[in-house]
Design a protein around this motif. Structure first.
Motif, PDB file in Angstrom:
ATOM      1  N   GLY A 195       0.774  -1.241   0.000  1.00  0.00           N
ATOM      2  CA  GLY A 195       0.000   0.000   0.000  1.00  0.00           C
ATOM      3  C   GLY A 195       0.800   1.282   0.000  1.00  0.00           C
ATOM      4  N   SER A 196       1.697   1.444   0.983  1.00  0.00           N
ATOM      5  CA  SER A 196       2.376   2.734   1.099  1.00  0.00           C
ATOM      6  C   SER A 196       3.323   2.964  -0.076  1.00  0.00           C
ATOM      7  N   ALA A 197       3.896   1.884  -0.627  1.00  0.00           N
ATOM      8  CA  ALA A 197       4.765   2.053  -1.799  1.00  0.00           C
ATOM      9  C   ALA A 197       3.941   2.513  -2.999  1.00  0.00           C
ATOM     10  N   LEU A 198       2.729   1.956  -3.127  1.00  0.00           N
ATOM     11  CA  LEU A 198       1.858   2.376  -4.233  1.00  0.00           C
ATOM     12  C   LEU A 198       1.440   3.826  -4.058  1.00  0.00           C
ATOM     13  N   LEU A 199       1.134   4.193  -2.807  1.00  0.00           N
ATOM     14  CA  LEU A 199       0.743   5.572  -2.535  1.00  0.00           C
ATOM     15  C   LEU A 199       1.889   6.517  -2.887  1.00  0.00           C
ATOM     16  N   ALA A 200       3.105   6.130  -2.473  1.00  0.00           N
ATOM     17  CA  ALA A 200       4.271   6.964  -2.784  1.00  0.00           C
ATOM     18  C   ALA A 200       4.445   7.096  -4.293  1.00  0.00           C
ATOM     19  N   GLY A 201       4.340   5.970  -4.995  1.00  0.00           N
ATOM     20  CA  GLY A 201       4.469   6.010  -6.445  1.00  0.00           C
ATOM     21  C   GLY A 201       3.394   6.878  -7.076  1.00  0.00           C
ATOM     22  N   GLY A 202       2.176   6.750  -6.563  1.00  0.00           N
ATOM     23  CA  GLY A 202       1.073   7.544  -7.087  1.00  0.00           C
ATOM     24  C   GLY A 202       1.301   9.034  -6.870  1.00  0.00           C
ATOM     25  N   LEU A 203       1.816   9.388  -5.686  1.00  0.00           N
ATOM     26  CA  LEU A 203       2.069  10.808  -5.385  1.00  0.00           C
ATOM     27  C   LEU A 203       3.134  11.375  -6.323  1.00  0.00           C
ATOM     28  N   LEU A 204       4.182  10.590  -6.555  1.00  0.00           N
ATOM     29  CA  LEU A 204       5.238  11.062  -7.458  1.00  0.00           C
ATOM     30  C   LEU A 204       4.703  11.179  -8.881  1.00  0.00           C
ATOM     31  N   ALA A 205       3.885  10.201  -9.280  1.00  0.00           N
ATOM     32  CA  ALA A 205       3.300  10.259 -10.617  1.00  0.00           C
ATOM     33  C   ALA A 205       2.428  11.509 -10.752  1.00  0.00           C
ATOM     34  N   PHE A 206       1.686  11.817  -9.697  1.00  0.00           N
ATOM     35  CA  PHE A 206       0.838  13.018  -9.720  1.00  0.00           C
ATOM     36  C   PHE A 206       1.692  14.263  -9.902  1.00  0.00           C
ATOM     37  N   ALA A 207       2.780  14.351  -9.098  1.00  0.00           N
ATOM     38  CA  ALA A 207       3.658  15.525  -9.190  1.00  0.00           C
ATOM     39  C   ALA A 207       4.249  15.627 -10.594  1.00  0.00           C
ATOM     40  N   LEU A 208       4.653  14.488 -11.133  1.00  0.00           N
ATOM     41  CA  LEU A 208       5.266  14.461 -12.465  1.00  0.00           C
ATOM     42  C   LEU A 208       4.290  14.944 -13.534  1.00  0.00           C
ATOM     43  N   SER A 209       3.068  14.422 -13.463  1.00  0.00           N
ATOM     44  CA  SER A 209       2.073  14.776 -14.472  1.00  0.00           C
ATOM     45  C   SER A 209       1.611  16.223 -14.312  1.00  0.00           C
ATOM     46  N   PHE A 210       1.393  16.630 -13.077  1.00  0.00           N
ATOM     47  CA  PHE A 210       0.882  17.980 -12.806  1.00  0.00           C
ATOM     48  C   PHE A 210       1.801  19.041 -13.402  1.00  0.00           C
ATOM     49  N   ASP A 211       3.088  18.718 -13.451  1.00  0.00           N
ATOM     50  CA  ASP A 211       4.106  19.690 -13.811  1.00  0.00           C
ATOM     51  C   ASP A 211       4.559  19.572 -15.261  1.00  0.00           C
ATOM     52  N   GLU A 212       4.131  18.517 -15.948  1.00  0.00           N
ATOM     53  CA  GLU A 212       4.716  18.213 -17.245  1.00  0.00           C
ATOM     54  C   GLU A 212       4.334  19.215 -18.326  1.00  0.00           C
ATOM     55  N   VAL A 213       5.315  19.649 -19.102  1.00  0.00           N
ATOM     56  CA  VAL A 213       4.980  20.608 -20.151  1.00  0.00           C
ATOM     57  C   VAL A 213       5.464  20.148 -21.531  1.00  0.00           C
TER      58      VAL A 213
END
Lengths: 318, 279
Positions: B200-218
């Motif tokens: 669970g927590s590893a998936l959550l961490a991965g999801g959070l990083l993916a969110f940050a990556l996508s949110f910022d992507e240009v």
């Protein structure tokens, strides 16, 4: 994937028995389980990603009708011949030189930081340093680029600091230099270089850190026991073992610089790099085939770079 | 640097002898180089000057926060970015977890190739992924939409989730799964009660990083968005042609906060796990 079976409604009565046999089937036939797990990601990457890359490759052999601007799906090598026009070679060479300079500068800045983190920092200090490297790596590329626009502007912070210490003349003299200079820092190739270094620095720090942390302390002790001075230990033991980390980091810094088209567009004079040419060719010029052909240049350069690194044996210690 | 005192210590206790002054200075200078620009952004958000980037700001004010909050186009861009990031993260979490489950502990022909395929979108320059997707859409005559952005983002987010999940699965003891099944649980019960709680927590961490990556992507987004404006695209337009500097400053601070929080959270989630592993 297989959890989907949980939601099949008309099996509720025999649900556990049904699930049990499916479970046994999957457990006994591992290949079936593997296939169930792999099919969705493979479909996504195989169809969408590889398909896109192939269509890019195919496009590079097509051409644009000069009059109508329409894509003509006919095999031609013209795009690749056009790559060798002097102007395009100029762009490619400039990009490679910039990428190399950025890579060297990143390694020079990253090494002391990674070395300190691996050998001296402990506990809270180490965690703080780790976050200090991680945060810029993941945080907004555009915001950090914007920060440099503020810093490098003529009326910005760097000029202000230099004026405060009466060194403005030094900056002015530097900006009059050919090649690297320009109107102000934010419109000079040197500014582009600084921002590239800043952007990709964390990508260099982390691999070096990993390589240094893998060196067992006993190896360093052994080197000292066998009578080498600290500097001999550094150059004969630590440095060669750090090399794979530097090589891995350099692949990132090199490839990221080579492909970027936003930094030189915001900071720098109007000299073009590979990324910008690809971007304007497909966008403003509407020449997707030529853009596709040009975008193969960075792949080839990175391929050659990896091959050279492998031949030199820098990855052997991995 | 060569004059490091490590090797002169006869017995290495847990606390290593101090670093040389030069090394300390260069370390903290590089850290400062990495963080001063970000600090500056926060200062500028309060600047009373709205026409130039003059330093130091002639005065400080909080009025630009109110102005930025009133901008509808900023809100629309933010909303689009969040929606794209949520969808991309969701898809990436499903695909990344499946790939991790398949590849973490198995050996088969083509395994390495699949591994490379997953990493490729982030290892190749972003412009290549972007232009490839664009030419793919073009070939299939798919018009640009919300979903063309999501597909691009999900593709390069998978590897982040995958990396986190694989690392955790490799640290997990396979005997636990065997024990669970020996005790009569089927594969799905084992998944629900043994594997997922640990993952669970590893998936959550991965999801959070993916969110940050996508949110910022240009870079990929400019090729797949058509006429739509995500927050990074709005910022890029302001960078190339500054029209509303004070609003941009405020948005920049907001973006720093919105990406820093998931990153720190992800670090904390996987960090706590590593500690418990070594204990």
């Amino acid at each position: 994937m297989s959890q989907g079976a949980l939601s099949v409604p008309h099996h509720t009565q025999t649900r556990s028995g049904w699930l049990d046999s499916l479970s046994t089937l999957l457990f006994v036939r591992r290949r079936l389980l593997l296939a169930c797990l792999l099919i969705p990601p493979l479909l996504w990457f195989g169809v969408i990603y590889l398909g896109s890359l192939l269509s890019l490759l195919a496009n590079s052999f097509f051409k644009i009708d000069e009059f109508s601007g329409q894509l003509v799906r006919e095999f031609t090598l013209q795009n690749f011949i056009d790559l060798f026009q002097p102007a395009n070679i100029d762009v490619a060479v400039r990009s490679v030189v910039m990428s190399s300079a950025v890579t060297v500068a990143c390694a020079a800045l990253a090494f002391p930081l990674a070395y300190y983190m691996a050998r001296y920092a402990r506990g809270t200090q180490k965690a703080i340093l780790y976050i200090a490297v991680m945060l810029p790596l993941w945080s907004s590329y555009l915001v950090r680029l914007y920060a440099w626009k503020l810093l490098l502007a003529k009326e910005g912070a760097i000029s202000w600091v230099l004026q405060a210490v009466h060194m403005q003349w030094l900056l002015d003299a530097f900006l009059t230099l050919p090649v690297v200079g320009g109107n102000s820092l934010s419109f000079s190739p040197f500014g582009t270089f600084v921002v590239f270094v800043y952007m990709w620095l964390p990508f260099m720090v982390l691999p070096i850190l990993v390589a240094l942390e893998r060196i067992p302390p006993s190896l360093i002790e052994a080197s000292a026991d066998l009578g080498s001075t600290p500097s001999q230990t550094f150059w004969k033991v630590i440095w060669p073992l750090a090399m794979p980390g530097i090589a891995a980091g350099s692949v990132f810094t090199f490839s990221l610089t080579l492909g970027d088209y936003i930094i030189p567009q915001v900071i720098g004079n109007s000299t073009k790099y590979i990324g910008q040419v690809v971007y304007t060719q497909q966008g403003v010029a509407g020449n997707l085939p030529f853009a596709a052909a040009f975008s193969i240049v960075p792949i080839v350069v990175i391929g050659v770079y990896l091959w050279l690194a492998k031949r030199k044996g820098v990855f052997d210690a991995l | 640097m060569p004059s490091n005192p490590i090797s002169s210590a006869p017995v290495r206790v847990s606390k290593a002898p101090g670093a040389s002054l030069g090394l300390k200075i260069s370390t903290w200078a590089v850290v400062a180089f990495l963080h001063i620009p970000l600090a500056l952004i926060i200062l500028y958000a309060f600047s009373a000057e709205d026409k130039t980037y003059v330093f130091p700001p002639p005065g400080l004010t909080t009025k630009w926060f109110a102005v930025a909050l009133g901008r509808e186009e900023v809100w629309a861009a933010l909303l689009l970015s969040v929606k794209v990031a949520l969808w991309a993260t969701g898809i990436a979490m499903v695909l990344g977890t499946l790939a991790a489950a398949a590849l973490a502990r198995t050996q088969f022909f083509g395994r390495e190739a699949i591994n490379v395929l997953l990493i490729l979108p982030i290892a190749l320059p972003g412009i290549l992924t972007g232009i490839a997707l664009r030419s793919g859409y073009h070939t299939l005559e798919i018009p640009f939409s919300f979903w063309t952005i999501v597909i691009g983002h999900a593709t390069f987010c998978v590897v982040v989730v995958y990396n986190n999940a694989v690392a955790r699965l490799r640290r997990m003891s396979p005997t636990l799964i065997e024990a669970s099944m020996d005790l009569g649980a089927n594969l799905f019960q084992t998944l629900r009660y043994i594997i997922l709680p640990q993952l669970g927590s590893a998936l959550l961490a991965g999801g959070l990083l993916a969110f940050a990556l996508s949110f910022d992507e240009v870079i990929v987004t400019t090729f797949t968005a058509g006429q739509q404006t995500t927050l990074p695209i709005w910022m890029l337009q302001e960078l190339v042609r500054p029209r509303q500097r004070p609003v941009t400053n405020v948005v920049a601070v907001f973006v720093i906060a919105l990406t820093a929080i998931p990153i720190l959270l992800a670090y904390w989630l996987t960090r706590a796990d590593e500690d418990s592993q070594t204990r």
